[in-house]
Write a protein that holds these residues in place. Structure first.
Motif, PDB file in Angstrom:
ATOM      1  N   ARG A  55       0.898  -1.145  -0.066  1.00  0.00           N
ATOM      2  CA  ARG A  55      -0.153   0.118   0.034  1.00  0.00           C
ATOM      3  C   ARG A  55       0.890   1.158   0.015  1.00  0.00           C
ATOM      4  O   ARG A  55       0.726   2.239  -0.680  1.00  0.00           O
ATOM      5  N   ASP A  56       1.904   1.196   0.870  1.00  0.00           N
ATOM      6  CA  ASP A  56       2.615   2.486   0.870  1.00  0.00           C
ATOM      7  C   ASP A  56       3.489   2.752  -0.389  1.00  0.00           C
ATOM      8  O   ASP A  56       3.452   3.986  -0.814  1.00  0.00           O
ATOM      9  N   ASP A  57       4.105   1.701  -1.117  1.00  0.00           N
ATOM     10  CA  ASP A  57       4.720   1.847  -2.338  1.00  0.00           C
ATOM     11  C   ASP A  57       3.773   2.329  -3.348  1.00  0.00           C
ATOM     12  O   ASP A  57       4.126   3.176  -4.158  1.00  0.00           O
ATOM     13  N   ALA A  58       2.478   1.928  -3.569  1.00  0.00           N
ATOM     14  CA  ALA A  58       1.493   2.393  -4.358  1.00  0.00           C
ATOM     15  C   ALA A  58       1.124   3.763  -4.168  1.00  0.00           C
ATOM     16  O   ALA A  58       1.049   4.560  -5.016  1.00  0.00           O
ATOM     17  N   LEU A  59       0.982   4.174  -2.973  1.00  0.00           N
ATOM     18  CA  LEU A  59       0.684   5.495  -2.565  1.00  0.00           C
ATOM     19  C   LEU A  59       1.925   6.590  -3.028  1.00  0.00           C
ATOM     20  O   LEU A  59       1.551   7.695  -3.534  1.00  0.00           O
ATOM     21  N   ARG A  60       3.275   6.351  -2.607  1.00  0.00           N
ATOM     22  CA  ARG A  60       4.353   6.788  -2.889  1.00  0.00           C
ATOM     23  C   ARG A  60       4.380   7.080  -4.482  1.00  0.00           C
ATOM     24  O   ARG A  60       4.814   8.075  -4.940  1.00  0.00           O
ATOM     25  N   LEU A  61       3.851   5.923  -5.267  1.00  0.00           N
ATOM     26  CA  LEU A  61       4.089   6.130  -6.553  1.00  0.00           C
ATOM     27  C   LEU A  61       2.962   6.964  -7.334  1.00  0.00           C
ATOM     28  O   LEU A  61       3.472   7.729  -8.154  1.00  0.00           O
ATOM     29  N   LEU A  62       1.738   6.915  -6.619  1.00  0.00           N
ATOM     30  CA  LEU A  62       0.608   7.635  -7.473  1.00  0.00           C
ATOM     31  C   LEU A  62       0.473   8.973  -6.869  1.00  0.00           C
ATOM     32  O   LEU A  62      -0.325   9.937  -7.530  1.00  0.00           O
ATOM     33  N   ALA A  63       0.807   9.277  -5.401  1.00  0.00           N
ATOM     34  CA  ALA A  63       0.485  10.728  -5.018  1.00  0.00           C
ATOM     35  C   ALA A  63       1.361  11.807  -5.661  1.00  0.00           C
ATOM     36  O   ALA A  63       2.482  11.366  -5.273  1.00  0.00           O
ATOM     37  N   PRO A  64       0.934  12.827  -5.879  1.00  0.00           N
ATOM     38  CA  PRO A  64       1.809  13.817  -6.509  1.00  0.00           C
ATOM     39  C   PRO A  64       2.532  14.187  -5.080  1.00  0.00           C
ATOM     40  O   PRO A  64       1.727  14.235  -3.961  1.00  0.00           O
ATOM     41  N   GLU A  65       3.477  15.225  -5.233  1.00  0.00           N
ATOM     42  CA  GLU A  65       4.326  15.991  -4.173  1.00  0.00           C
ATOM     43  C   GLU A  65       3.438  16.799  -3.501  1.00  0.00           C
ATOM     44  O   GLU A  65       2.706  17.616  -4.249  1.00  0.00           O
ATOM     45  N   GLY A  66       3.290  16.942  -2.346  1.00  0.00           N
ATOM     46  CA  GLY A  66       2.319  18.069  -1.688  1.00  0.00           C
ATOM     47  C   GLY A  66       0.718  17.387  -1.700  1.00  0.00           C
ATOM     48  O   GLY A  66      -0.017  18.426  -1.492  1.00  0.00           O
ATOM     49  N   ALA A  67       0.342  16.356  -2.099  1.00  0.00           N
ATOM     50  CA  ALA A  67      -0.847  15.956  -1.910  1.00  0.00           C
ATOM     51  C   ALA A  67      -1.600  15.863  -0.569  1.00  0.00           C
ATOM     52  O   ALA A  67      -0.933  15.678   0.264  1.00  0.00           O
ATOM     53  N   ASP A  68      -2.901  16.497  -0.530  1.00  0.00           N
ATOM     54  CA  ASP A  68      -3.483  16.526   0.873  1.00  0.00           C
ATOM     55  C   ASP A  68      -3.725  15.163   1.286  1.00  0.00           C
ATOM     56  O   ASP A  68      -3.644  14.279   0.683  1.00  0.00           O
ATOM     57  N   GLU A  69      -3.831  15.005   2.672  1.00  0.00           N
ATOM     58  CA  GLU A  69      -4.141  13.727   3.338  1.00  0.00           C
ATOM     59  C   GLU A  69      -5.283  13.165   2.939  1.00  0.00           C
ATOM     60  O   GLU A  69      -5.443  11.949   2.523  1.00  0.00           O
ATOM     61  N   ALA A  70      -6.610  13.916   2.555  1.00  0.00           N
ATOM     62  CA  ALA A  70      -7.749  13.346   2.210  1.00  0.00           C
ATOM     63  C   ALA A  70      -7.372  12.360   0.685  1.00  0.00           C
ATOM     64  O   ALA A  70      -8.147  11.501   0.483  1.00  0.00           O
ATOM     65  N   PHE A  71      -6.538  13.187  -0.125  1.00  0.00           N
ATOM     66  CA  PHE A  71      -6.501  12.502  -1.382  1.00  0.00           C
ATOM     67  C   PHE A  71      -5.553  11.310  -1.100  1.00  0.00           C
ATOM     68  O   PHE A  71      -5.868  10.334  -1.890  1.00  0.00           O
ATOM     69  N   ILE A  72      -4.687  11.257  -0.355  1.00  0.00           N
ATOM     70  CA  ILE A  72      -3.957   9.942  -0.161  1.00  0.00           C
ATOM     71  C   ILE A  72      -4.780   8.970   0.450  1.00  0.00           C
ATOM     72  O   ILE A  72      -4.703   7.740   0.237  1.00  0.00           O
ATOM     73  N   ARG A  73      -5.685   9.202   1.334  1.00  0.00           N
ATOM     74  CA  ARG A  73      -6.839   8.304   1.934  1.00  0.00           C
ATOM     75  C   ARG A  73      -7.529   7.773   0.863  1.00  0.00           C
ATOM     76  O   ARG A  73      -7.847   6.489   0.832  1.00  0.00           O
ATOM     77  N   PHE A  74      -8.079   8.758  -0.115  1.00  0.00           N
ATOM     78  CA  PHE A  74      -8.598   8.058  -1.126  1.00  0.00           C
ATOM     79  C   PHE A  74      -7.782   7.244  -2.210  1.00  0.00           C
ATOM     80  O   PHE A  74      -8.382   6.016  -2.367  1.00  0.00           O
ATOM     81  N   LEU A  75      -6.684   7.440  -2.412  1.00  0.00           N
ATOM     82  CA  LEU A  75      -5.718   6.365  -3.168  1.00  0.00           C
ATOM     83  C   LEU A  75      -5.640   5.020  -2.392  1.00  0.00           C
ATOM     84  O   LEU A  75      -5.765   4.041  -2.877  1.00  0.00           O
ATOM     85  N   GLY A  76      -5.580   5.253  -0.767  1.00  0.00           N
ATOM     86  CA  GLY A  76      -5.553   3.935  -0.132  1.00  0.00           C
ATOM     87  C   GLY A  76      -6.707   3.227  -0.095  1.00  0.00           C
ATOM     88  O   GLY A  76      -6.554   2.038  -0.321  1.00  0.00           O
ATOM     89  N   LEU A  77      -7.965   3.948  -0.375  1.00  0.00           N
ATOM     90  CA  LEU A  77      -9.214   3.187  -0.566  1.00  0.00           C
ATOM     91  C   LEU A  77      -9.183   2.362  -1.546  1.00  0.00           C
ATOM     92  O   LEU A  77      -9.601   1.273  -1.971  1.00  0.00           O
ATOM     93  N   LEU A  78      -8.660   3.012  -3.059  1.00  0.00           N
ATOM     94  CA  LEU A  78      -8.559   2.551  -3.960  1.00  0.00           C
ATOM     95  C   LEU A  78      -7.730   1.246  -4.282  1.00  0.00           C
ATOM     96  O   LEU A  78      -8.022   0.388  -4.662  1.00  0.00           O
ATOM     97  N   PHE A  79      -6.522   1.377  -3.332  1.00  0.00           N
ATOM     98  CA  PHE A  79      -5.554   0.406  -2.990  1.00  0.00           C
ATOM     99  C   PHE A  79      -6.554  -0.920  -2.685  1.00  0.00           C
ATOM    100  O   PHE A  79      -6.081  -2.039  -3.075  1.00  0.00           O
ATOM    101  N   ASP A  80      -7.086  -0.415  -1.351  1.00  0.00           N
ATOM    102  CA  ASP A  80      -7.539  -1.622  -0.606  1.00  0.00           C
ATOM    103  C   ASP A  80      -8.682  -2.435  -1.391  1.00  0.00           C
ATOM    104  O   ASP A  80      -8.922  -3.581  -1.334  1.00  0.00           O
ATOM    105  N   ASN A  81      -9.356  -1.732  -2.408  1.00  0.00           N
ATOM    106  CA  ASN A  81     -10.597  -2.254  -3.083  1.00  0.00           C
ATOM    107  C   ASN A  81      -9.960  -2.694  -4.441  1.00  0.00           C
ATOM    108  O   ASN A  81     -10.891  -3.097  -5.201  1.00  0.00           O
ATOM    109  N   ARG A  82      -8.692  -2.572  -4.656  1.00  0.00           N
ATOM    110  CA  ARG A  82      -8.108  -3.280  -5.916  1.00  0.00           C
ATOM    111  C   ARG A  82      -8.625  -2.368  -7.292  1.00  0.00           C
ATOM    112  O   ARG A  82      -9.104  -2.747  -8.181  1.00  0.00           O
TER     113      ARG A  82
END
Length: 175
Positions: A55-82
């Motif tokens: 999950r951490d590797d996916a978020l580091r790969l997909l989240a742009p520099e300076g993305a807000d926490e809510a966006f990172i949580r959204f990416l995490g949700l997408l990761f969790d749900n494949r």
């Protein structure tokens, strides 16, 4: 394709609701566009389907520099749900929701030669009057059109090209 859009729609709506509630639609739009470009890369797309991707590797790969926490949580949700591979569709649907909320639309003008700015402004004004929205014009050149232009404005396509007129004349003569 339609299945991917169907799966992406609830995520796009949820992302839009969160971004609108936080009054940061442009930032989310940019972040989603970045993540979608990364996810659309063929090598990254294969990597996103790899079960060993953390999950951490996916978020580091997909989240742009300076993305807000809510966006990172959204990416995490997408990761969790494949659903990370749906990012291009989610970004497109998000932008459509944003344009609708802001009262704007995107139109593409394809012409045989590059059109001068006054002609583009005339087209933009006519589209604004027809649709009652602000219009963002995107231009392209296709010499195969021979002359004239094709305007693609969402669900409406206006074919004023010489190639299109010749095709319609040929069809009329064939009947």
């Amino acid at each position: 394709m339609s299945q991917a859009v169907t799966l992406a729609r609830p995520y796009a709506r949820a992302a839009f609701a969160v971004a609108r509630g936080a009054a940061c639609l442009p930032a989310w739009s940019d972040a989603l566009a970045f993540a979608a470009r990364v996810a659309a890369d063929p090598q990254v797309s294969r990597l996103l389907g790899n079960p060993r991707l953390t999950r951490d590797d996916a978020l580091r790969l997909l989240a742009p520099e300076g993305a807000d926490e809510a966006f990172i949580r959204f990416l995490g949700l997408l990761f969790d749900n494949r659903r990370l591979t749906l990012l291009p569709e989610i970004a497109g649907l998000f932008d459509a929701l944003r344009r609708d909320a802001e009262g704007t639309m995107r139109a593409r003008v394809t012409s045989a030669v590059a059109l001068p700015a006054p002609e583009l402004e005339t087209i933009k004004t006519a589209l604004r009057r027809r649709f009652g929205r602000e219009v963002e014009l995107e231009t392209a050149v296709d010499p195969a059109l021979l002359g004239g232009a094709v305007i693609d404005a969402g669900d409406v396509v206006i074919d004023g090209s010489l190639k299109g007129k010749l095709a319609r004349l040929q069809a009329a003569l064939a009947q």
